[in-house]
Design an enzyme around this catalytic site. Structure first.
Site, PDB file in Angstrom:
ATOM      1  N   CYS A   1      42.141  77.931  30.423  1.00 56.76           N
ATOM      2  CA  CYS A   1      43.061  78.031  31.678  1.00 56.76           C
ATOM      3  C   CYS A   1      43.179  79.484  32.172  1.00 56.76           C
ATOM      4  O   CYS A   1      44.023  79.357  33.175  1.00 56.76           O
ATOM      5  CB  CYS A   1      44.408  77.381  31.251  1.00 56.76           C
TER       6      CYS A   1
ATOM      7  N   HIS B   1      48.779  79.258  36.945  1.00 53.91           N
ATOM      8  CA  HIS B   1      47.932  78.053  36.345  1.00 53.91           C
ATOM      9  C   HIS B   1      48.978  76.946  36.434  1.00 53.91           C
ATOM     10  O   HIS B   1      50.155  76.911  35.764  1.00 53.91           O
ATOM     11  CB  HIS B   1      47.446  78.392  34.946  1.00 53.91           C
TER      12      HIS B   1
ATOM     13  N   ASN C   1      46.933  69.214  34.676  1.00 55.59           N
ATOM     14  CA  ASN C   1      46.590  70.778  34.505  1.00 55.59           C
ATOM     15  C   ASN C   1      44.729  70.538  34.433  1.00 55.59           C
ATOM     16  O   ASN C   1      44.275  69.756  33.618  1.00 55.59           O
ATOM     17  CB  ASN C   1      46.767  70.914  33.216  1.00 55.59           C
TER      18      ASN C   1
END
Ligand code: UT7
Length: 322
Positions: free
Chosen positions: A111, A247, A277
């Site tokens: 990420c 993020h 996500n």
């Protein structure tokens, strides 16, 4: 010398899985997922692959930046979910685009991947090694998701985002990045190749496993720190920053970061409601959306910040130019 983003693109699979569909697989509810994560839907591959999504996002970014594929000197794909180990996704993208002059490689930083791909391209461009870079985050996380684990399967989605960068005279902002391998156990996955359909690799260790609370606490502590660090390093005031582009992991994380930084939440755009996500794709997808809907404007200073498995975290200041 520096590097600027001159074009963006993104791709999300057309199949949309909502929270109610997840509630047919594990004991959960739309209400719980929305309240604890902010996620309402996620796009899930049906026929698409990490390569095909990366190619589509890249084509859109090149078109947006009015850059021909042959002009690209380097392609960096950040992914933890490539279709195959060899060849790398970046070389597959090169083949599809006809970017015959590009040097291509993948990087694995989960990420934090888009921020680290951006930093890598920035140092190539500012150092004079290359003039044009294509950076892509592409993830088929649904292939790595344990659809029986309600602690993780509610969070993730598939998609890709890309940015074309050009070398340009101008100020280079130094990034701030960190890693802490000692805490790596908080988020693990033992194989990139879980043949979910074959059904013979059922050990949970072969899917993403996460200590959710540990990752949550890590993000809420480290992200504000690294944002302050990057501001200080570059002598930029936090009021100068128009957008804080985090993020997209969990709306509660984004809200907690905004609170700790004492910056209004309105400066923290989110699209995780729709995408979940998407790991290294999330920041790039959001940048592309914000560029297309006019929120990103020339001259604005923005911050991008990533965090995740490794553990890794980092932030960069960008001056938006296109
Ligand atoms: O890109 C970086 C990667 N990861 C992240 O950023 C994730 C960071 N962590 C998180 O987002 C959150 O920790 C989660 C969303 C994963 C979990 O939220 P939480 O508020 O930390 O919940 P929890 O793990 O503390 O669980 C609270 C309760 C537990 O029940 P008991 O023990 O209180 O009875 C869980 O069993 O909620 C239960 N629970 C659920 N209930 C309904 C856990 N997952 C679910 C679920 N649906 N999906």
């Amino acid at each position: 010398m520096t590097g600027i983003i001159c074009g963006t693109g993104s791709y999300a699979p057309s199949y949309i899985m909502d929270n109610n569909e997840i509630a047919t697989m594990v004991e959960t509810s739309d209400e719980w997922i929305r309240e604890r994560t902010g996620v309402a839907t996620r796009h899930i591959i049906k026929g698409e692959t990490t390569v095909s999504m990366a190619c589509e996002a890249a084509k859109r970014a090149l078109a947006d930046g009015k850059v021909r594929a042959e002009e690209v000197d380097v392609i960096i794909v950040s992914t933890i979910s490539s279709n195959v180990i060899l060849p790398c996704t970046a070389c597959e993208v090169q083949k599809e685009l006809g970017a015959v002059n590009a040097t291509c490689f993948d990087m694995s930083a989960a990420c934090s991947g888009f921020v680290l791909a951006y930093n890598t391209a920035l140092s190539y461009l500012s150092g004079g090694m290359y003039k044009t870079a294509l950076i892509i985050g592409s993830e088929s996380l649904s292939n790595l998701t344990n659809w029986k684990d309600r602690g993780t399967c509610i969070l993730f989605g598939d998609g890709a985002g890309a940015a074309v960068m050009r070398a340009k005279e101008g100020r280079m902002y130094l990034p701030a990045t960190h890693s802490d391998g000692i805490k790596g156990n908080a988020l693990t996955c033992l194989s990139r190749h879980t043949p979910v359909d074959a059904g013979h690799m059922t050990d949970p260790e072969y899917y993403m496993q996460m200590d959710g609370q540990a990752v949550f606490k890590f993000a809420v502590k480290r992200v504000p720190e690294v944002v302050n660090e990057v501001l200080e390093k570059n002598q930029v005031d936090k009021e100068e920053i128009v957008w804080y582009i985090m993020h997209q992991a969990n709306s509660r994380i984004v809200e907690a970061v905004a609170k700790r930084l004492e910056v209004p939440i309105g400066k923290f755009p989110m699209n995780l409601q729709e995408y979940g996500n998407t790991s290294s794709a999330s920041i790039a997808i959001l940048l592309d959306e914000m560029k297309r809907d006019g929120r990103l404007m020339s001259g604005q200073k923005i911050i991008i910040a990533g965090f995740g498995a490794g553990l890794t975290w980092g932030a960069a200041v960008l001056e938006w130019e296109p």
